[in-house]
Design an enzyme around this catalytic site. Sequence first.
Site, mmCIF file in Angstrom:
data_model
loop_
_atom_site.group_PDB
_atom_site.id
_atom_site.type_symbol
_atom_site.label_atom_id
_atom_site.label_comp_id
_atom_site.label_asym_id
_atom_site.label_seq_id
_atom_site.Cartn_x
_atom_site.Cartn_y
_atom_site.Cartn_z
ATOM 1 N N LYS A 1 -10.001 0.170 -2.337
ATOM 2 C CA LYS A 1 -9.919 -0.184 -0.917
ATOM 3 C C LYS A 1 -10.325 1.035 -0.106
ATOM 4 O O LYS A 1 -9.755 2.114 -0.254
ATOM 5 C CB LYS A 1 -8.505 -0.617 -0.539
ATOM 6 C CG LYS A 1 -8.334 -0.904 0.957
ATOM 7 C CD LYS A 1 -6.922 -1.393 1.286
ATOM 8 C CE LYS A 1 -6.690 -1.502 2.775
ATOM 9 N NZ LYS A 1 -5.309 -1.983 3.095
ATOM 10 N N LYS B 1 -6.759 3.366 -2.986
ATOM 11 C CA LYS B 1 -7.182 3.289 -1.582
ATOM 12 C C LYS B 1 -7.463 4.689 -1.074
ATOM 13 O O LYS B 1 -6.756 5.643 -1.418
ATOM 14 C CB LYS B 1 -6.074 2.603 -0.777
ATOM 15 C CG LYS B 1 -6.286 2.521 0.717
ATOM 16 C CD LYS B 1 -5.104 1.792 1.367
ATOM 17 C CE LYS B 1 -5.140 1.861 2.871
ATOM 18 N NZ LYS B 1 -3.963 1.182 3.485
ATOM 19 N N ASP C 1 0.859 -1.185 0.000
ATOM 20 C CA ASP C 1 0.000 0.000 0.000
ATOM 21 C C ASP C 1 0.896 1.236 0.000
ATOM 22 O O ASP C 1 1.501 1.576 1.014
ATOM 23 C CB ASP C 1 -0.908 -0.004 1.227
ATOM 24 C CG ASP C 1 -1.992 -1.069 1.154
ATOM 25 O OD1 ASP C 1 -1.866 -1.996 0.331
ATOM 26 O OD2 ASP C 1 -2.969 -0.980 1.933
#
Length: 234
Positions: free
Chosen positions: A195, A166, A104
Site C-alpha cells: 500500500k 505500507k 494499519d
Amino acid sequence: MSTEPITIGPHGSWDASLAAKIDHTLLRADAQPAEIEKLCDEAKAYHFAAVCVNPWFLPLARERLQGSTVALCTVIGFPLGANTTEVKVFEAEKAYAAGAVELDVVLNTGAMKAGDTAYVARELTALRRAVPKALYKLILETCNLNHDEIAHACRLAADAGFEYVKTSTGFGSHGATVEHVALMRESIKAEMHVKASGGIKDRSKALELVVAGASRIGSSQSTALVRLENPHVL
C-alpha cells in the site's frame, strides 16, 4: 493497468480500476463527524476499496457504510508506532470489535533501527494472533529507514502473516516514492501486497505507484485521483 472509466449518474466519469485500489483516508487530528460522513459517502459513490479513519470515528463510519462493499480500516499505534505491544494489541482488539476489518499498524521504528528485530517480530506476531481475522498492513514510515531496514521490515511482516506493507503514515518527512514501493514489492511474498500512502495528490503519481507495485493507494485526495470528468462534482 486498465484505466477504463465508467460513468454513473451525476458523478461523471472516473477510473474504476484505480478507484478499486484506493483507501479513502481522513486521519487529521481536527477531523469532524461531518467530514467522516462525507468521506464515507464519497467512498460508496466511487466504489473505493476502503475508508481509513481514526479509531474514535469507527462507530460513525461503520453506520455510514452499512450495506456497502467498502471496507472499514483504522490505524493502530498511530502515528509514531512507539506504543508498547500490549497497547497496540488492545487497540487492535477494540478496533476490530468496533467494526474495523483492516488494521494499519505502525512499525516500531526505534526498535527496528536499534536492531531489535526480535522485538518487532514478537509484536507483529502478537497482533496477528490477537485478531486473526483482520487484514493487517504494516506501516513502515520509509522516510526513516534505509533500504536494508525496509527490506528486513517487509520480511518480518511476511513472517508474521501480514497481508500488506505500507509506505507511510502521511505524517513523516515524505510519503510514498516509486523507489520504495518497488523495493517493498521485491521484498515480500508473492501473495502479499504493497500500500502506497503519503503525499499522493494527483492521478499521475498514483498510476506510477501502481505500476511500481502498489495494490492499494491511501489518499485523502482520492476523488481527484480517479475523476476523469466533472472534477468539482460531489
